[in-house]
Every structure is written in structure tokens, then in C-alpha cells.
Motif scaffolding. Sequence first.
Motif, PDB file in Angstrom:
ATOM      1  N   ALA A  64      18.310  -2.119  12.728  1.00  0.00           N
ATOM      2  CA  ALA A  64      18.970  -1.217  11.779  1.00  0.00           C
ATOM      3  C   ALA A  64      18.510  -1.432  10.343  1.00  0.00           C
ATOM      4  O   ALA A  64      18.402  -0.487   9.568  1.00  0.00           O
ATOM      5  N   LYS A  65      18.226  -2.683  10.002  1.00  0.00           N
ATOM      6  CA  LYS A  65      17.883  -2.977   8.607  1.00  0.00           C
ATOM      7  C   LYS A  65      16.401  -2.767   8.294  1.00  0.00           C
ATOM      8  O   LYS A  65      15.978  -2.883   7.137  1.00  0.00           O
ATOM      9  N   LEU A  66      15.608  -2.520   9.329  1.00  0.00           N
ATOM     10  CA  LEU A  66      14.155  -2.458   9.119  1.00  0.00           C
ATOM     11  C   LEU A  66      13.731  -1.385   8.107  1.00  0.00           C
ATOM     12  O   LEU A  66      12.931  -1.667   7.207  1.00  0.00           O
ATOM     13  N   PRO A  67      14.255  -0.141   8.226  1.00  0.00           N
ATOM     14  CA  PRO A  67      13.795   0.879   7.265  1.00  0.00           C
ATOM     15  C   PRO A  67      14.071   0.494   5.806  1.00  0.00           C
ATOM     16  O   PRO A  67      13.190   0.625   4.947  1.00  0.00           O
ATOM     17  N   ALA A  68      15.268   0.001   5.518  1.00  0.00           N
ATOM     18  CA  ALA A  68      15.576  -0.354   4.126  1.00  0.00           C
ATOM     19  C   ALA A  68      14.718  -1.525   3.654  1.00  0.00           C
ATOM     20  O   ALA A  68      14.296  -1.566   2.489  1.00  0.00           O
ATOM     21  N   LEU A  69      14.432  -2.453   4.553  1.00  0.00           N
ATOM     22  CA  LEU A  69      13.545  -3.568   4.195  1.00  0.00           C
ATOM     23  C   LEU A  69      12.169  -3.038   3.796  1.00  0.00           C
ATOM     24  O   LEU A  69      11.578  -3.477   2.805  1.00  0.00           O
ATOM     25  N   MET A  70      11.674  -2.075   4.560  1.00  0.00           N
ATOM     26  CA  MET A  70      10.345  -1.527   4.271  1.00  0.00           C
ATOM     27  C   MET A  70      10.321  -0.846   2.906  1.00  0.00           C
ATOM     28  O   MET A  70       9.347  -0.972   2.153  1.00  0.00           O
ATOM     29  N   ASP A  71      11.387  -0.101   2.600  1.00  0.00           N
ATOM     30  CA  ASP A  71      11.432   0.549   1.288  1.00  0.00           C
ATOM     31  C   ASP A  71      11.484  -0.487   0.166  1.00  0.00           C
ATOM     32  O   ASP A  71      10.889  -0.304  -0.898  1.00  0.00           O
ATOM     33  N   ALA A  72      12.183  -1.592   0.415  1.00  0.00           N
ATOM     34  CA  ALA A  72      12.244  -2.668  -0.591  1.00  0.00           C
ATOM     35  C   ALA A  72      10.857  -3.297  -0.769  1.00  0.00           C
ATOM     36  O   ALA A  72      10.435  -3.607  -1.892  1.00  0.00           O
ATOM     37  N   LEU A  73      10.163  -3.471   0.327  1.00  0.00           N
ATOM     38  CA  LEU A  73       8.820  -4.055   0.244  1.00  0.00           C
ATOM     39  C   LEU A  73       7.868  -3.128  -0.522  1.00  0.00           C
ATOM     40  O   LEU A  73       7.006  -3.590  -1.261  1.00  0.00           O
ATOM     41  N   ARG A  74       8.054  -1.813  -0.333  1.00  0.00           N
ATOM     42  CA  ARG A  74       7.222  -0.877  -1.099  1.00  0.00           C
ATOM     43  C   ARG A  74       7.462  -1.067  -2.597  1.00  0.00           C
ATOM     44  O   ARG A  74       6.528  -1.053  -3.397  1.00  0.00           O
ATOM     45  N   GLU A  75       8.728  -1.269  -2.946  1.00  0.00           N
ATOM     46  CA  GLU A  75       9.066  -1.491  -4.348  1.00  0.00           C
ATOM     47  C   GLU A  75       8.290  -2.695  -4.910  1.00  0.00           C
ATOM     48  O   GLU A  75       7.673  -2.605  -5.967  1.00  0.00           O
ATOM     49  N   LEU A  76       8.302  -3.789  -4.170  1.00  0.00           N
ATOM     50  CA  LEU A  76       7.591  -4.989  -4.628  1.00  0.00           C
ATOM     51  C   LEU A  76       6.082  -4.757  -4.706  1.00  0.00           C
ATOM     52  O   LEU A  76       5.410  -5.236  -5.613  1.00  0.00           O
ATOM     53  N   LYS A  77       5.597  -4.013  -3.743  1.00  0.00           N
ATOM     54  CA  LYS A  77       4.152  -3.783  -3.679  1.00  0.00           C
ATOM     55  C   LYS A  77       3.711  -2.870  -4.824  1.00  0.00           C
ATOM     56  O   LYS A  77       2.709  -3.142  -5.498  1.00  0.00           O
ATOM     57  N   MET A  78       4.452  -1.798  -5.054  1.00  0.00           N
ATOM     58  CA  MET A  78       4.099  -0.833  -6.099  1.00  0.00           C
ATOM     59  C   MET A  78       4.127  -1.485  -7.480  1.00  0.00           C
ATOM     60  O   MET A  78       3.418  -1.077  -8.381  1.00  0.00           O
ATOM     61  N   ARG A  79       5.002  -2.471  -7.632  1.00  0.00           N
ATOM     62  CA  ARG A  79       5.171  -3.100  -8.942  1.00  0.00           C
ATOM     63  C   ARG A  79       4.260  -4.313  -9.113  1.00  0.00           C
ATOM     64  O   ARG A  79       4.383  -5.045 -10.076  1.00  0.00           O
ATOM     65  N   HIS A  80       3.398  -4.522  -8.152  1.00  0.00           N
ATOM     66  CA  HIS A  80       2.421  -5.617  -8.195  1.00  0.00           C
ATOM     67  C   HIS A  80       3.074  -6.992  -8.220  1.00  0.00           C
ATOM     68  O   HIS A  80       2.446  -7.968  -8.613  1.00  0.00           O
ATOM     69  N   PHE A 129      -6.405  -7.982  26.153  1.00  0.00           N
ATOM     70  CA  PHE A 129      -5.982  -7.856  24.755  1.00  0.00           C
ATOM     71  C   PHE A 129      -6.536  -6.547  24.204  1.00  0.00           C
ATOM     72  O   PHE A 129      -7.739  -6.293  24.281  1.00  0.00           O
ATOM     73  N   LEU A 130      -5.666  -5.724  23.644  1.00  0.00           N
ATOM     74  CA  LEU A 130      -6.098  -4.407  23.164  1.00  0.00           C
ATOM     75  C   LEU A 130      -5.255  -4.025  21.952  1.00  0.00           C
ATOM     76  O   LEU A 130      -4.022  -4.085  22.003  1.00  0.00           O
ATOM     77  N   TRP A 131      -5.933  -3.642  20.879  1.00  0.00           N
ATOM     78  CA  TRP A 131      -5.244  -3.217  19.665  1.00  0.00           C
ATOM     79  C   TRP A 131      -5.183  -1.687  19.584  1.00  0.00           C
ATOM     80  O   TRP A 131      -6.188  -1.018  19.808  1.00  0.00           O
ATOM     81  N   VAL A 132      -4.049  -1.185  19.164  1.00  0.00           N
ATOM     82  CA  VAL A 132      -3.935   0.215  18.737  1.00  0.00           C
ATOM     83  C   VAL A 132      -3.306   0.168  17.347  1.00  0.00           C
ATOM     84  O   VAL A 132      -2.233  -0.411  17.180  1.00  0.00           O
ATOM     85  N   ASP A 133      -3.990   0.734  16.343  1.00  0.00           N
ATOM     86  CA  ASP A 133      -3.599   0.524  14.938  1.00  0.00           C
ATOM     87  C   ASP A 133      -3.358   1.820  14.175  1.00  0.00           C
ATOM     88  O   ASP A 133      -4.241   2.308  13.472  1.00  0.00           O
ATOM     89  N   PRO A 134      -2.178   2.368  14.260  1.00  0.00           N
ATOM     90  CA  PRO A 134      -1.926   3.567  13.451  1.00  0.00           C
ATOM     91  C   PRO A 134      -1.678   3.207  11.975  1.00  0.00           C
ATOM     92  O   PRO A 134      -1.216   2.111  11.661  1.00  0.00           O
ATOM     93  N   ILE A 135      -1.998   4.145  11.116  1.00  0.00           N
ATOM     94  CA  ILE A 135      -1.669   4.033   9.693  1.00  0.00           C
ATOM     95  C   ILE A 135      -0.344   4.742   9.457  1.00  0.00           C
ATOM     96  O   ILE A 135      -0.150   5.879   9.914  1.00  0.00           O
ATOM     97  N   LEU A 136       0.564   4.077   8.759  1.00  0.00           N
ATOM     98  CA  LEU A 136       1.855   4.684   8.427  1.00  0.00           C
ATOM     99  C   LEU A 136       2.032   4.711   6.918  1.00  0.00           C
ATOM    100  O   LEU A 136       1.541   3.836   6.224  1.00  0.00           O
ATOM    101  N   PRO A 137       2.801   5.681   6.432  1.00  0.00           N
ATOM    102  CA  PRO A 137       3.264   5.553   5.059  1.00  0.00           C
ATOM    103  C   PRO A 137       4.122   4.289   4.947  1.00  0.00           C
ATOM    104  O   PRO A 137       4.828   3.945   5.908  1.00  0.00           O
ATOM    105  N   LEU A 138       4.043   3.614   3.824  1.00  0.00           N
ATOM    106  CA  LEU A 138       4.914   2.452   3.592  1.00  0.00           C
ATOM    107  C   LEU A 138       6.301   2.980   3.203  1.00  0.00           C
ATOM    108  O   LEU A 138       6.672   3.007   2.036  1.00  0.00           O
ATOM    109  N   ARG A 139       7.006   3.455   4.226  1.00  0.00           N
ATOM    110  CA  ARG A 139       8.305   4.107   3.999  1.00  0.00           C
ATOM    111  C   ARG A 139       9.169   3.842   5.224  1.00  0.00           C
ATOM    112  O   ARG A 139       8.705   3.991   6.361  1.00  0.00           O
ATOM    113  N   GLY A 140      10.409   3.465   4.971  1.00  0.00           N
ATOM    114  CA  GLY A 140      11.301   3.060   6.040  1.00  0.00           C
ATOM    115  C   GLY A 140      11.400   4.052   7.180  1.00  0.00           C
ATOM    116  O   GLY A 140      11.323   3.679   8.361  1.00  0.00           O
TER     117      GLY A 140
END
Lengths: 538, 538
Positions: free
Chosen positions: B244-260, B411-422
Motif C-alpha cells: 500500500a505504501k509503495l506508490p507514495a514512497l516512489m513519489d517521495a523518492l522522485r522528490e529527492l531525485k529531482m532536487r539532487h 536467469f532472464l531479465w525483462v526490463d520495462p521503463i516506468l515513469p518515476l511515479r507512484g
Amino acid sequence: MSTSTPPRLAAAMDAWRLSIGPENVIDDPATLALTGTATYAVDQPVPAVIRPSTTIEVSQCLRIATENGIHVYPISRGMNWGYGSKVPVESNCVVMDLGRMNRILDYDVEMGTVTVEPGVTFHQLQDLLEEHGSKHFMAAPGTSPHASCIGNALDRGWGFGPYSDRFDYSAGMEVVLPDGEVVETGNARFRGSRSAHLFKWGNGPYVDGIFTQSNFGVVTRMTFFVAETPPIFASYVYKIAGDAKLPALMDALRELKMRHIMRTNFKVQSFYRLFMERQQFPAGQEDFLLTPEAVAEAKQKWGIDDWNGFGALYCWSDAQYAAEREIVEQVLRPHVDALVFLDADVMARKDAIKDEVLEETGFHLEQILDRFWVNTRLIGVARGKGVSGAYFRKSTPVPDELDLDRDRVGFLWVDPILPLRGSDVRDAADLAGQIMKHHGFEPNLGFNCVTERAIFMTISLVFDREREGDDARAMRCAKELAQRMSAEGFTLGRVANGLMSVLDHAQPASLDLQHRIKEALDPAGILSPGRYEVPPSF
Amino acid sequence: MSTSTPPRLAAAMDAWRLSIGPENVIDDPATLALTGTATYAVDQPVPAVIRPSTTIEVSQCLRIATENGIHVYPISRGMNWGYGSKVPVESNCVVMDLGRMNRILDYDVEMGTVTVEPGVTFHQLQDLLEEHGSKHFMAAPGTSPHASCIGNALDRGWGFGPYSDRFDYSAGMEVVLPDGEVVETGNARFRGSRSAHLFKWGNGPYVDGIFTQSNFGVVTRMTFFVAETPPIFASYVYKIAGDAKLPALMDALRELKMRHIMRTNFKVQSFYRLFMERQQFPAGQEDFLLTPEAVAEAKQKWGIDDWNGFGALYCWSDAQYAAEREIVEQVLRPHVDALVFLDADVMARKDAIKDEVLEETGFHLEQILDRFWVNTRLIGVARGKGVSGAYFRKSTPVPDELDLDRDRVGFLWVDPILPLRGSDVRDAADLAGQIMKHHGFEPNLGFNCVTERAIFMTISLVFDREREGDDARAMRCAKELAQRMSAEGFTLGRVANGLMSVLDHAQPASLDLQHRIKEALDPAGILSPGRYEVPPSF
């Protein structure tokens, strides 16, 4: 249309009129003359101007050009002052003016991106961002605020602030190839991709770069990242007397840049760069260089010195600001003669402290607050005049709206890339200054740190095109600068039309690679011939 | 050589033997079998392996291949585990092993750059940097430390630390085109350019990008930027229970990332990702998913939770560290169940505080100090085992030196790109988890923030190739993941051999552009056919 119009051009113009309307196919002599005018001598007559307003129209226009073998030279807003303005590199290119494509297609407020057409200006974008509460800011340009964001990025121009290296902070293009094919790049080429405007590399070969500083396609859409506006913004200005301290200052600046304490670009500029921005050539002055007395007077009057720099801090807490400021002070103080921080506190106390600041540093507080804290490009303000210093030699005053082409301002940029290292900066400043003085130009120099390891040196030739012989003198000086700086390892980072022969320094195999891509994408060779190519006659 | 060798291949092999010596043209069945082995089912027999040791030899080998129409697939160290290892995308490609080109050509200590050949490994580079006093560190890889720096960068892999987006922090390539022409890029194409290894864009079209995730040329030299080692390094680990908390955590991480504030990449990883790195499949366990009781036990034992993350701070003063740490705490605390900072102070007091930390957070202090502060890839340590979690399903223990191909690890990787958004992260995690469980795979997921706006999601399929049916099951699951994630807008950022058909989602004009460049640079089509191309049969 002139009766001497070649038949294939006439056929193309008829087809363009059908495609985009006769009012957007222009060949009146006044428009053509102005379009063919730059800020230095050029002799590439423009036979027509076409003004498509959509991607489909751009595609149709290019298809018509390819079918008829007509050369086309696209411009966004045509403000490429000092590099060639609207003027094609070679003669007889129809200018494709994309100024009507001026829509801001998207502003993603949450993710901090703007998607624009080529006609969108920095000024226009700032207006939009302000309407939305100034949550973000775009790296403002050094040139006119009416320049095109896309045009600047495609020539790999740079701006102010944390996203200074403009092209590096973009993602996803729409490009029209010379045969009319419309291509999307990055993840924008995948329909419905959620990261189309967020992730620059995409999937598969990263092709965006080949559409910069080239003539492979017409970019009709681009997404730019915009930086988040911090709660605490501060800037700082510093200066040094004489040249002796410059190398150590540069090494100190590299330290700040490498450590990400300096997240913006910085500039260090010579006395003449700043002097010219502040006043025109003094009446009664004889020699092109000021007398030592006049220099001393100007330094005092304008609060400038032999070398002048600035930087900025973008912070999210008072403690962060205090800490970063302390690091900047520790690193810079030993290498500068004066250093002043500009922040909200200084702004509030400006009347009380301005005399003290003037006495201690020689800085006029109101001037520097206005230039580096209130109306500063460091936080995205794209509303100044731009390169007003270019009017230095004009006998008429600087107008409210600059138009260097119309006003016959003489202005030419030569931009070598240097390592961000004191010894290289000293070598480059010495060599450039010597060549400029030899040709009767003031050492109008700037060092613009856009990346952590390499900087743009901007050498600016300022003259009056009305003055007999100045056009020729400027081009002689520019060519010598371009050739000799390149030969010394100071490779140009951006090349003005007229100086492309400097590319002859490149490894032949690399030119061949460029040629092979050109042939693959533009077999008819209709798009911007000569742009970033070695002139065939060379 | 087998008597069934086709005549043109036989001719090429004779020519290669003359060129690079018979000992470097290999066709013994054991080597060919191992070279043709990946971490999942492939069926592309390799007819020969050639091992040139210099750029000239690479050029000669490619020229011979072009003359004889022989397909060649270059590998650097061949550690492309989970994406295809050493195995070409299509059958009957001779593998060009560049492992002998393992020289570190330059380390510019002042400017922080290293210039390397394709065979240089991360481990080797770390050794060199340590010999010079560890002034700089290279972004360490998530995979084996014996992987190639260039190989990883060319597939646009990422590493740890401030220069995580590896290709973004490179400048100047030497590339051999399929016809043998040797091209230099960036300012390296200008002889004597002082910024050859410092400025990535160069002058003219920026072409480096087209040699990533493509098959246009063989890169034989690249310069990487290395980050300055800070006097104060700290990291932090955090975790949350439930989704449940994952989306809000991701948005918080974006904040830290955007602000360097977060200058490194960060990772947020699922329970199963971390569990598999810590132990193998529990003996006696029936279902592929652990029972709730076993999950609870594992969480406690390993100090992990449903989602687990980390980040790092690189600081130049105590005050800066305190300020940045406070910002991280303020932004993250509301969104995580436990957060621990790891720094020199904690290290010094570890024995005194470990019980308290365990009680308050569930983190085992010694474990996390070792993993995220002492031997951490966040500061360039490239000496771990790499992807040991891939051995999860093996009945044999994890060896000291991993070799997934030899050990028949699935062993097999599948790597989608996502917006950094919850919201996007939630959608992607839900969809991927659902598909994986349907196919009998644990939701082994990671979110890797490499850029400010977009992140790599890494979906990891772990199985045992010795187990009947697992190869087929894994490929079915990977294909469904690739197709359905793409269809939902989660475009893949990197594509394993065998999954290239997902590129069919791309706009046809963009594929045509890629094809045109390919034809221009490799008209004989000899280089890595099928790599980042839509399969012809598709």
C-alpha cells in the motif's frame, strides 16, 4: 516571382503554394533581403521563404523539395545571431521558417517536462510556467528571449541553471526526414509509451544526437526537462584583478562543479565582455582598447574587474544552504578578490548594507541583486534583452527590442571547447586575446561551464557593419581564431556559418561516417547543404 | 574444422588465421558449445570464435567477414547474463571475443576519466583506481564484477553511484565499422583535441548514441567519467511492509531525485529479490511461493520486508551531510516503516547500538553495514559475486566464482521503463506480479532509479535449466511480460536476445530510419543481425 526563377524552383513554389497557401510562400525582395542578412558578411541569396504550420505541411514541403531537387534550410525563430542568423550556409537555399509552429503541446506539471514545437520561444515558455505558479523553470538562454528552445537545443546551445546543457535534458523528438517521412525517437516511437517524454535513450539505437549540429532532418517536436524551483535560491558573484589568479580560480571552480556543489553552469567573463554589456563605445575614445585610466574608471563605475564570475545555489532547507555556501566560500575565497552572496536576507537588508558592500568589494549591491538574484537567468528569467553588448560599436543607442540583423550590428561568435582546467584556460585566453588584439578587437571573452569536465569558451567579435572594412576584418579574425584555436587543441563546440572549413581538422573517416548517414537519410542532398560539413571547395 | 564447414566460412577462417594467428580462431566443439550457451534456452549454434587483440585486427577481421559475407557477433567479456550471455541473436554468427583487448589506456587523475578497451572489467578498473589512492570510483555494476565496462555501457546498462547512467557519462569512442573503417567520435575525431576525453558531444552530429543497443559498429575504445570519492560517504536503507505504501514512497523518492539530494541511483526491491540473494530455495518447500509463516521467518532472519530500498549521500562537509540527511529523513520517514543511516559514526559504534537498531527497525546492523557502507557498490566496490540470487533454484551451492552459463542457471531479465511515479510503479508491479505468479515465478522485482524522471524496472525470472520444462516456462513468461508490459506503456529499456519481437511495437518509420542507417554502415549486413531489430519472421 522573378522572371529569372529557375524552372524547378518555380515548380516547387507552385506546389508549395498549393500545399501551405500562397501567403506562406514568400519571395518579396524586402523579406528575402532581410532573411539573407546576418550579423556579419554573408553572400548567400535566399530565393524564397516558406512557412509551414504543421508537421504534415513540413513533410509535404520537404517532399516537394526532394522531388524538385530544391535545397531547403530550416530555421526555428532565426535568432542564430553571431552564428549566421537566418542565412543558409550555401547559396540558393529556400528558407523554411518554422515560426508558425509555436504551440506548447504539453506541460507535465507532476514530472517537470514541456513538449514544444520549433517556434516556441523561451519567453513564451516562461509565461506558461509562471501562469502555472512557477513550479519549474527552463534553462534561460544567453541570447534573446525570443529565440527558439528547439533551435537552441539543436545547435547544442546551453542555458542557465541546473539543466544548462539543454540537449542533455531532452527526450523524444519528432523529426521529418528530407523525403517527408515523419519519425519519432526515444520511447515516443512506441505508441502509448508512458515514458515517451521522460526517458531520453528509448530502446534500440539512440538516434536523437544525429539531428543536432547536422542536416539530416527537420525536428518538429521535442520534450525538454524543466528544473524544479527551489524554496531557497541564492547566487554569488566574484571577481579578480589581473590574469595571474585565473588558472587557480578555474581549478577551484572545477572542484565545486565535480562535487555537485555548483549545479548550475558558471560563467567567468573578461572585463570587456561586461563593459560592453553596460555601455557603448565611449565617445571621443581613440584606440579600440580603453586607456588604463578609462579601464580603472569603468571598473569602479560598473563594479567589475578583469575577470568576473557568478554561480548559484538551489537549496531545500536553510541548513543545506548554509552548508553549501560555506563550501563555496572555502573553495573560492583564496582565489578571488571579492565574493558576495545574494539571497533573500541580503535583498531585505540591501539599503542598510549597500555602502558597506561597495566599500569592501566594489560591487554595487542593487545592480548585482537585479542582475543575479531578481531578474536572473539563473532561475529561468528569459525576459532580458539578450546580447545587448553587441551594440557596443553602434552610434545609435541600444533599442528596446534587439534586432541585430536589421540594425546592422556586427557580431560573431567563435566557441572553442576547453578542459575545465586552469592551464588550458590560461593558454586559450592568451592565444585568443593575442589574435583579437592583432585584428583590432577587444578581448571579449567568456568561460561557460556547462559540463563538469569541459567548458565552452565564448569569443565575441563586436563591430559595426556600417563601418568600412569591419565586415572583412571580423571574418579574417574569426577565421584565424577558429583555425589557430583548433590547431592548439581547442576544438570548436559550435561553428558559425562561414567558418565550417575548420571541420577539415576532423579525421577523414569520421567525415565519411557523417557523409554515409547523410546519403542514407537525404540522398537528394536537399537539406541545409554545408551545415557542419567541410566546404567542398576547401 | 568440421568437414561440413561452408566454403565461404572456410575461406574467412583461413584469412582470419593469417590475420590474428591460428590460436585465435577457435572451433573446438567444447568452446563452441559453451559460447552457444546462455542462461535460458537458445538455439543459435556458433560456428567459430575469433579473438582479435587490437583495433587493427578487429578491422581486418571485419573486412574479411564483409568480403566473405560471414555474420559476426562481437562480445566484450560475454557476461550478458539474463540477456543472452555470449550467444548471437541469430544462428551461424561467428563470435568475435574482444576479451584480449583488455588495456586501460589512460587514467586522467586530474580530470577524472578512464579510457579503456572492451575487455577491461569493472574489477580491473577498481584495482587501478585503488592503486592510485581511490581518488575516484567507477559506477559499479549490478552484475558480475568481471563484466566489461564497455559492453555494459553499449547495452545502456547502469551502475551505482552518481554516474549511474553509464553511457551518459562517457565521451569519445573508437568504432570499427563493418567494412573495417576505424572511426573516432566526439572531439576524439580532431587530432590533438584537448577535450577528446572530456566532452561527449564533440562538434557536428553526435553519433555515439547510434552505437548503443544496435549493430552498426564494434566499439574498441571508450572514455568513462569516474566520480570523485567524497570525504563523507553515507548510505541509508529503508523498508516497508505491504504494497500500500509503495506508490507514495516512489513519489517521495522522485522528490529527492529531482532536487539532487539523491545523487546516486536508488533501488527499491521486492521481498523475493532480496530473499533469493540471501539463500537458496528452502529444502522441503512445496509451492514456488513461500508460506506466510516462511515469509515472516525470512523477513526476521534477513532483516528484510516486502519492499526494501537504499540510497546514498556524497558530502564534502559535516554540515552538508547533516543538512542532506535531514532532508532525506523528512521526505522518507512518513513513507517507510524503518530507516537507518549508515555512516562512519554508526560504524564506530556498531557493537554498542546493534541490538537497539535490531529492535527498533528489524535491520541487522552488521549485515547492512557490510552490504551498504563497507563493501558497497554505491562507492564503486566491484568485487562482489554479482547476481548470486540467480542460483536460488539450483540444488548445488552458490560457487565462489559465478558462471551462470556453465552452471546451467536459469536467469532472464525483462526490463520495462516506468515513469518515476507512484501510480505507474503500482500498475507495473501489479501486472508483472500477476503474470509471474501465473507462470509459477516469484515476484522478483526491482525498481532502479537511474534518471530523475524514469526508472528501470527489473523483472527477474530465476529457474533451474536442469529442471524439465523450466526453459520453456521461463520463455513463455518472459514473452508474455515483454508483450503485455509494452502494451500497457511500460516500454522495455533493454531487450534480451529471444525477446526482440517486442520491438514490433515501434512506429514503422522509426524502424525504417534504423534500417537506413544499418544499410549505410553495414551494406553486407554482417554485423550482429537481429540485434535490436524486429525478427524478419515476426
